[in-house]
Design an enzyme around this catalytic site. Sequence first.
Site, PDB file in Angstrom:
ATOM      1  N   ARG A  37      31.831  42.369  37.366  1.00  0.00           N
ATOM      2  CA  ARG A  37      33.469  42.643  37.225  1.00  0.00           C
ATOM      3  C   ARG A  37      33.594  43.695  38.421  1.00  0.00           C
ATOM      4  NH1 ARG A  37      33.318  38.508  34.912  1.00  0.00           N
ATOM      5  NH2 ARG A  37      34.314  37.893  32.759  1.00  0.00           N
ATOM      6  N   HIS A  88      34.804  34.570  43.014  1.00  0.00           N
ATOM      7  CA  HIS A  88      34.310  34.542  41.525  1.00  0.00           C
ATOM      8  C   HIS A  88      33.693  33.360  40.982  1.00  0.00           C
ATOM      9  CE1 HIS A  88      35.154  36.608  37.334  1.00  0.00           C
ATOM     10  NE2 HIS A  88      34.115  36.061  37.213  1.00  0.00           N
ATOM     11  N   GLU A 129      41.713  40.286  41.661  1.00  0.00           N
ATOM     12  CA  GLU A 129      41.149  38.948  41.982  1.00  0.00           C
ATOM     13  C   GLU A 129      42.619  38.149  41.881  1.00  0.00           C
ATOM     14  OE1 GLU A 129      37.920  37.529  39.779  1.00  0.00           O
ATOM     15  OE2 GLU A 129      36.762  39.151  40.249  1.00  0.00           O
TER      16      GLU A 129
HETATM   17  C1  DGY Z   1      31.986  35.216  33.025  1.00  0.00           C
HETATM   18  O1  DGY Z   1      31.348  34.077  32.438  1.00  0.00           O
HETATM   19  O2  DGY Z   1      32.166  36.021  32.674  1.00  0.00           O
HETATM   20  C2  DGY Z   1      32.110  34.810  34.471  1.00  0.00           C
HETATM   21  O3  DGY Z   1      32.667  35.964  35.282  1.00  0.00           O
HETATM   22  C3  DGY Z   1      33.209  33.745  34.769  1.00  0.00           C
HETATM   23  O4  DGY Z   1      32.045  32.707  34.810  1.00  0.00           O
END
Ligand code: DGY
Length: 319
Positions: free
Chosen positions: A237, A285, A266
Amino acid sequence: MGKVFVTRQTPGRAIEMLHAAGHEVDVWHEPTPPPPVVLAAKLAASDAALTMVVDAITPEMLDGAPNLRVLANMAVGYDNLNPAEAIRRGIAVTNTPGVLAETTADMAWALLMAGARNVVASERDTRAGGWTTWSPTAFLGQDVFGATLGIIGLGEIGEAMARRARGFDMRILYTSRTRKPEAESRLGLEFVSLDDLLRQSDFVSLHTPLSPETRYLIAARELSLMKPTALLVNTARGGVVDQDALIAALRAGSIGGAALDVTDPEPLPLDNPLYSFPNVVITPHIASASLATRSKMAEMAAANIIAVLAGRPAINPVA
Ligand code: DGY
């Protein structure tokens, strides 16, 4: 039967599954997420929501949604859902563990390789007419085989990363909330402190969820410990990294580069200085974005909704 709001179009059979279970399904068909005011109104009218990582659920939205019984995130991360607030109100919160680790590790590996070997910078240069001769000095990168990889967070994705690194004969360091002796011997890992990992690694790959404890886990002090040649890979993240500190480190040349599938915010606005560094790779992402994996994620979220609305326990509750 219940009313289910699905905040985006999803691949796979998720919608079919919800219909087959007899639910009324309202899918948001726009290419961008429902704005907060729309999301609030949709939640207010729903018994369940199938949400994406970009849907930020606030306590006020939860207060306004008296019938809501489950928030099923199509993601393994669920920091966007305000999980503690939802659970406190008796709303089940679910995620999609187990189906995206390999796909996400593939992308983290692709970013690592791209950063190490200037894949993106050289490709851009080639398209711009820069390939005028073979050069003994152009785009000199770093070897990945035999180098040291530091994995921060040894969950499913961290382990999948370690398995890839073994094929490249790497020394593999990890740090994690809990030490994992079984994984250490199975995968040949060395458990070290965060600081030692940062000091010793040629590649640092982040695999922690975002929580109050991990926000800005990698900030100015941590970046200053990294080797001046080291590459930071983030598929976790954006908020795990203090982005201003990262920009400062890149400006100072105190780290070798960054390969980021996640940023804060984002999408990353086009005037963000991160775009100006040739040694930074940015993708939108997409680490879990294979058709098969995204289909499984959506179907898993749908299965959780079906279970909860049928009065059964959630299949993948986050707590
Ligand atoms: C997640 O699964 O947390 C990813 O960031 C989205 O695919």
